[in-house]
Design a protein around this motif. Structure first.
Motif, PDB file in Angstrom:
ATOM      1  N   GLY A 704       0.830  -1.183   0.000  1.00  0.00           N
ATOM      2  CA  GLY A 704       0.000   0.000   0.000  1.00  0.00           C
ATOM      3  C   GLY A 704       0.869   1.238   0.000  1.00  0.00           C
ATOM      4  O   GLY A 704       1.947   1.247   0.603  1.00  0.00           O
ATOM      5  N   VAL A 705       0.428   2.297  -0.698  1.00  0.00           N
ATOM      6  CA  VAL A 705       1.250   3.500  -0.833  1.00  0.00           C
ATOM      7  C   VAL A 705       0.398   4.736  -0.616  1.00  0.00           C
ATOM      8  O   VAL A 705      -0.686   4.871  -1.206  1.00  0.00           O
ATOM      9  N   CYS A 706       0.899   5.627   0.227  1.00  0.00           N
ATOM     10  CA  CYS A 706       0.353   6.979   0.330  1.00  0.00           C
ATOM     11  C   CYS A 706       1.441   7.923  -0.163  1.00  0.00           C
ATOM     12  O   CYS A 706       2.373   8.241   0.582  1.00  0.00           O
ATOM     13  N   GLU A 787       5.040  11.525   4.151  1.00  0.00           N
ATOM     14  CA  GLU A 787       4.475  12.724   4.778  1.00  0.00           C
ATOM     15  C   GLU A 787       2.942  12.691   4.745  1.00  0.00           C
ATOM     16  O   GLU A 787       2.291  13.536   4.133  1.00  0.00           O
ATOM     17  N   PRO A 788       2.324  11.714   5.398  1.00  0.00           N
ATOM     18  CA  PRO A 788       0.867  11.527   5.287  1.00  0.00           C
ATOM     19  C   PRO A 788       0.038  12.642   5.910  1.00  0.00           C
ATOM     20  O   PRO A 788      -1.109  12.848   5.501  1.00  0.00           O
ATOM     21  N   SER A 789       0.553  13.360   6.880  1.00  0.00           N
ATOM     22  CA  SER A 789      -0.269  14.365   7.568  1.00  0.00           C
ATOM     23  C   SER A 789      -0.060  15.773   7.048  1.00  0.00           C
ATOM     24  O   SER A 789      -0.523  16.734   7.654  1.00  0.00           O
ATOM     25  N   ALA A 812       4.058  -3.915   8.223  1.00  0.00           N
ATOM     26  CA  ALA A 812       5.224  -3.050   8.353  1.00  0.00           C
ATOM     27  C   ALA A 812       4.949  -1.735   7.642  1.00  0.00           C
ATOM     28  O   ALA A 812       4.449  -1.728   6.507  1.00  0.00           O
ATOM     29  N   ILE A 813       5.268  -0.621   8.311  1.00  0.00           N
ATOM     30  CA  ILE A 813       4.994   0.700   7.753  1.00  0.00           C
ATOM     31  C   ILE A 813       6.275   1.524   7.780  1.00  0.00           C
ATOM     32  O   ILE A 813       6.973   1.590   8.800  1.00  0.00           O
ATOM     33  N   ILE A 814       6.605   2.136   6.638  1.00  0.00           N
ATOM     34  CA  ILE A 814       7.679   3.122   6.570  1.00  0.00           C
ATOM     35  C   ILE A 814       7.036   4.474   6.335  1.00  0.00           C
ATOM     36  O   ILE A 814       6.265   4.649   5.376  1.00  0.00           O
ATOM     37  N   LEU A 815       7.365   5.414   7.174  1.00  0.00           N
ATOM     38  CA  LEU A 815       6.698   6.709   7.163  1.00  0.00           C
ATOM     39  C   LEU A 815       7.756   7.801   7.156  1.00  0.00           C
ATOM     40  O   LEU A 815       8.698   7.762   7.949  1.00  0.00           O
ATOM     41  N   THR A 816       7.647   8.755   6.259  1.00  0.00           N
ATOM     42  CA  THR A 816       8.533   9.920   6.270  1.00  0.00           C
ATOM     43  C   THR A 816       7.761  11.107   6.811  1.00  0.00           C
ATOM     44  O   THR A 816       6.553  11.244   6.581  1.00  0.00           O
ATOM     45  N   THR A 817       8.461  11.976   7.532  1.00  0.00           N
ATOM     46  CA  THR A 817       7.789  13.119   8.153  1.00  0.00           C
ATOM     47  C   THR A 817       8.802  14.196   8.497  1.00  0.00           C
ATOM     48  O   THR A 817      10.007  13.935   8.600  1.00  0.00           O
TER      49      THR A 817
END
Length: 851
Positions: A704-706, A787-789, A812-817
């Motif tokens: 899944g991709v945001c 950068e989901p938010s 598993a989630i990779i999140l950039t912010t």
């Protein structure tokens, strides 16, 4: 074919999801579809309107057969009688002619200013110099050759040796003994001889002309009496040593660039070959440069019979004496009924206008494909599990269905309003031709779409192709089609350009419908395709072959350009599934210890952990990055840019890993490598045991991709987006409905009709929430959130955090912010990313202490 047991959707499930999405998208664009279909309707109506106006003018009495009142019984009562004898020259064409008039046979004689003279190019001393052109006294030249010069010249002297003899009381019928000619242009028919009905004088050929050898006689043509000038012209017969000399002189005497037409300066030429007293064998060159070059033109109307008669007659006279004569009294047309003048504009203008109509579908398909490319919707669908096979099949079938409906409406409407272009030609031939071409056109659009990345540029280029092809076809290609001297191989070569093959097919339809309307016969039938003059068969073959070739090339280009595969991907063997055993540590990684020693302890431990995991036969880690690097080459004199410097990272299932760093640190480049948007310069990564270099298509089914920027269809609602991506993830029935509703509720897009509002009308925060919901639907095992938010208000951000925290329990989630608060709230571990490499890694508290 059933879905795979691990939950991956099969071919037909993906195809069904894309088809449903396309149908909804098409429904939302109904206004655009109506405008598109209205174009051929308006064009057909315009043709009918022009045709009606012109035919109304042609129906005026001045354009119909002349009539008068005739007292047939002598009782003073007259009856209205129509016929050619009561008509003007303009009206005579429409009259019934049961007994066509007899016209004297003529030679085609060049006008005085264009007759052969001695020039630098033609240096024969027996030709007159060009001073005769100023006085209008140049002779009409015939060229003679053969094996026996004495015999040939004897024949030539007898050609027009008889003195001119005419009965002025019966002018036309008394001309059979005389050799006459004219410089007028011949016509399609011979109901009215243009030499007698025009301002051109009638010439009679003599060895020498007296000073008073020009006069005028009254001539009755129908109801009109005209004064016809008759003048003597010196006939000059000149010997040439061979037929090749004659060919050369005829070629050099061909005048080009005349404002009215291109002409030849010679009347005729005769090669008596091996003729003698016992054998008559002759080849004749005739002057055809004064004929109208459009359409079929019988030899009789190019004034050939008189040339043949002259040669035959002079041979008889040589054998039997001058009193012997083969009399050639007249030529005449076949009888004809009354003709109603009608112009079928759909046939005359059809090749040009209908080329535009059919080609208008090309930029429509092209812009739709480029739109998906520009907005990265194609790659977004691919990242959520849509394979190339379902995409190509449904997209192609979708555009084919639209094009078929478009063409069906076009043909039905054109037939309904009575355009002969459609009604006279066999509908089955039309269907085959249109079906083959629109398939070729769609394949071309897929191929050309790889050349564009911007919709506006593609649209401009598409419409330039549309109108440019029509104009070139009408004003260039058609010229070559109607030039009988242009080689057929050249025509076929030009038809390899699809626009010209379309124009040729429409041209053939127009010719058959025009002639059928004029002659009262059917248009094109299947049997007509065997006619050597009909180019439809070769066009159908060219289009069919090009369709197959272009479709194959388009698919190959799509795999190389859009999917980023190797140009020789079709030669590579399928890679093994690496879920059971990872690769050994590479020599490149083993040789990078100098770099490792410079890293901080936590980063070095992560690298060693990755090396250990790669040696194990199985692992619970969903993501393993193995010395991943990305270097962008230098451009315009700038040095190369290192975006990611040997990143090694291991991420187990159930963990959310956060990446913090300034803009330009390489976070997005890392995400783009992991989701398949760009290829690593070196190193690799494994997702669920699959290598991102070789198994990206399989990775997509559990990912899944945001993305950093929202990739949404403007005309689809939030619910429709989730339904589409849910189907791609193999959700069906109640499970799909429930998953969509839960996703909408979790991101606060369910209430107040927001779910059924088009995404183009969403605010930036609503689009962002929808993108997060899309990334999580279907229970993907690995999720990337860039950068989901971004752009969310505090309340929406807190709600989104709750969604992500719930989601990370089994994936598993990779999140950039950029937000430390967000990283601390969501992430189990953090990595600080600066200048393309990890500076530190650990749980949020450890990282913040180091910072």
């Amino acid at each position: 074919m059933a879905d795979s047991p691990n939950g991956r959707s099969n071919f037909w499930t993906q195809a069904n999801a894309l088809l449903r999405k396309n149908l909804i998208f098409q429904k939302r664009n109904i206004k655009t579809n109506i405008q598109l279909i209205a174009f051929p309707f308006i064009l057909c109506l315009l043709l009918v309107l022009i045709q009606t106006l012109v035919n109304n003018q042609l129906d005026k009495p001045s354009n119909r057969c002349g009539c008068t009142c005739v007292d047939t019984n002598g009782d003073g009562q007259c009856e209205r009688t129509c016929g050619i004898e009561y008509s003007t020259l303009d009206q005579a064409f429409t009259c019934s002619i049961p007994h066509p008039p007899q016209w004297p046979p003529l030679l085609q004689i060049p006008a005085p200013q264009y007759r052969a003279v001695r020039t630098n190019f033609i240096s024969y001393g027996d030709l007159p110099d060009d001073s005769c052109r100023r006085t209008g006294s140049c002779p009409a030249t015939m060229l003679i050759t053969g094996n026996n010069q004495t015999f040939g010249q004897s024949l030539a002297r007898n050609m027009f040796a008889r003195p001119f003899n005419v009965n002025f009381s019966d002018f036309l019928n008394s001309l059979a003994d005389d050799v006459l000619g004219s410089s007028s242009m011949t016509q399609y028919t011979n109901f009215l001889e243009p030499a007698l009905a025009s301002n051109f004088p009638v010439d009679f050929l003599q060895p020498q002309c007296a000073s008073n050898s020009q006069f005028s006689v009254p001539l009755q043509l129908g109801s009109v009496t005209v004064q016809k000038d008759v003048r003597c012209v010196q006939g000059l017969h000149l010997w040439r040593n061979s037929s090749s000399e004659i060919n050369d002189e005829l070629y050099k005497g061909y005048r080009r660039g005349n404002p009215e037409r291109n002409i030849n300066e010679i009347v005729a030429a005769y090669d008596f070959m091996n003729s003698n007293e016992n054998l008559f064998n002759v080849s004749i060159w005739y002057n055809s440069t004064y004929k109208n070059d459009t359409g079929n033109h019988p030899l009789g109307f190019t004034r050939v019979p008189r040339s043949v008669n002259l040669a035959s007659n002079t041979y008889l006279q040589l054998l039997l004496g001058p009193a012997t004569q083969m009399l050639f009294e007249f030529v005449k047309e076949m009888p004809k009924p009354e003709t109603e003048i009608r112009l079928d504009f759909s046939s005359l203008l059809g090749p040009l206008f209908f080329t535009w109509v059919i080609l208008k579908q090309f930029p429509v398909v092209l812009t739709a494909l480029v739109y998906e490319k520009q907005h990265r919707l194609r790659i977004m669908m691919k990242m959520h599990g849509l394979g190339d096979g379902p995409y190509w099949m449904i997209s192609y079938a979708y555009f084919l269905a639209i094009s078929l409906i478009y063409m069906l409406c076009f043909v039905i409407f054109g037939s309904a309003i009575g355009l002969k272009f459609f009604t006279l030609n066999d509908y089955s031939i039309q269907f085959v031709f249109y079906f083959l071409y629109i398939n070729l056109q769609i394949a071309l659009a897929f191929l050309v779409a790889d050349l564009f990345s911007n919709v506006k540029t593609a649209t401009v280029a598409g419409y330039i192709i549309v109108f440019g092809t029509g104009l070139l076809g009408g004003f260039l290609f058609q010229f070559f089609l109607e030039d009988s001297s242009f080689p057929k191989a050249g025509i076929i070569a030009m038809e390899l350009y699809p626009g010209f093959s379309l124009y040729r097919g429409l041209y053939e339809f127009s010719q058959y419908s025009f002639n059928g309307n004029y002659m009262g016969t059917p248009g094109m039938r299947w049997k007509d395709l065997s006619n050597s003059d009909n180019g439809m068969r070769e066009v159908l073959i060219i289009i069919a072959v090009e369709w197959i070739v272009v479709l194959g090339v388009a698919y190959y280009a799509d795999q190389v350009v859009s999917s980023g595969k190797s140009p020789l991907f079709f030669l590579q063997k399928n890679q093994k599934n690496l879920s059971s055993s990872f690769r050994k540590p590479s020599l490149e990684r083993q040789g990078s210890k100098v770099f490792v020693q410079m890293e901080k302890l936590d980063v070095e431990q992560e690298r060693e952990k990755v090396e250990q995991l790669l040696l194990e036969s199985s692992t619970s880690h969903s993501i393993i990055c193995d010395n991943l690097k990305k270097i962008y080459p230098g451009r315009d004199g700038n040095p190369e840019k290192v975006a990611v410097r040997g990143l090694s990272l291991a991420l187990p299932q159930g963990e959310c890993f956060g990446m913090l760093g300034p803009n330009g640190a390489g976070k997005t480049s890392f995400i783009n490598m992991m989701i398949g948007l760009i290829k690593p310069s070196s190193g690799t990564a494994y997702v669920q045991g699959l290598d991102i270099l070789t198994d990206m298509d399989r990775i997509y089914t559990s990912m899944g991709v945001c993305p950093q920027h929202d990739l949404l269809w403007e005309t689809l609602t939030g619910r429709e987006h989730l339904l589409f991506y849910g189907r791609l993830k193999n959700l069906k029935g109640d499970s799909l409905t429930q998953a969509v509703e839960e996703s909408l509720k979790s991101v606060n897009l369910f209430h107040g009709g927001v779910a059924d509002k088009q995404a183009g009308k969403y605010s930036g925060g609503m689009k962002r929430r929808l993108s997060v919901a899309i990334s999580l639907i279907g229970d993907p095992k690995v999720v990337y959130m860039d950068e989901p938010s971004t752009g969310l208000d505090p309340a929406s951000r807190n709600m989104l955090w709750k969604v992500v925290k719930r989601a990370k329990q089994n994936r598993a989630i990779i999140l950039t912010t950029h937000s430390m608060e967000e990283a601390e709230h969501l992430c189990d571990r953090l990595g600080i990313f600066v200048d393309g490499s990890l500076q530190c890694i650990g749980n949020p508290k450890e990282v913040f202490i180091l910072l």
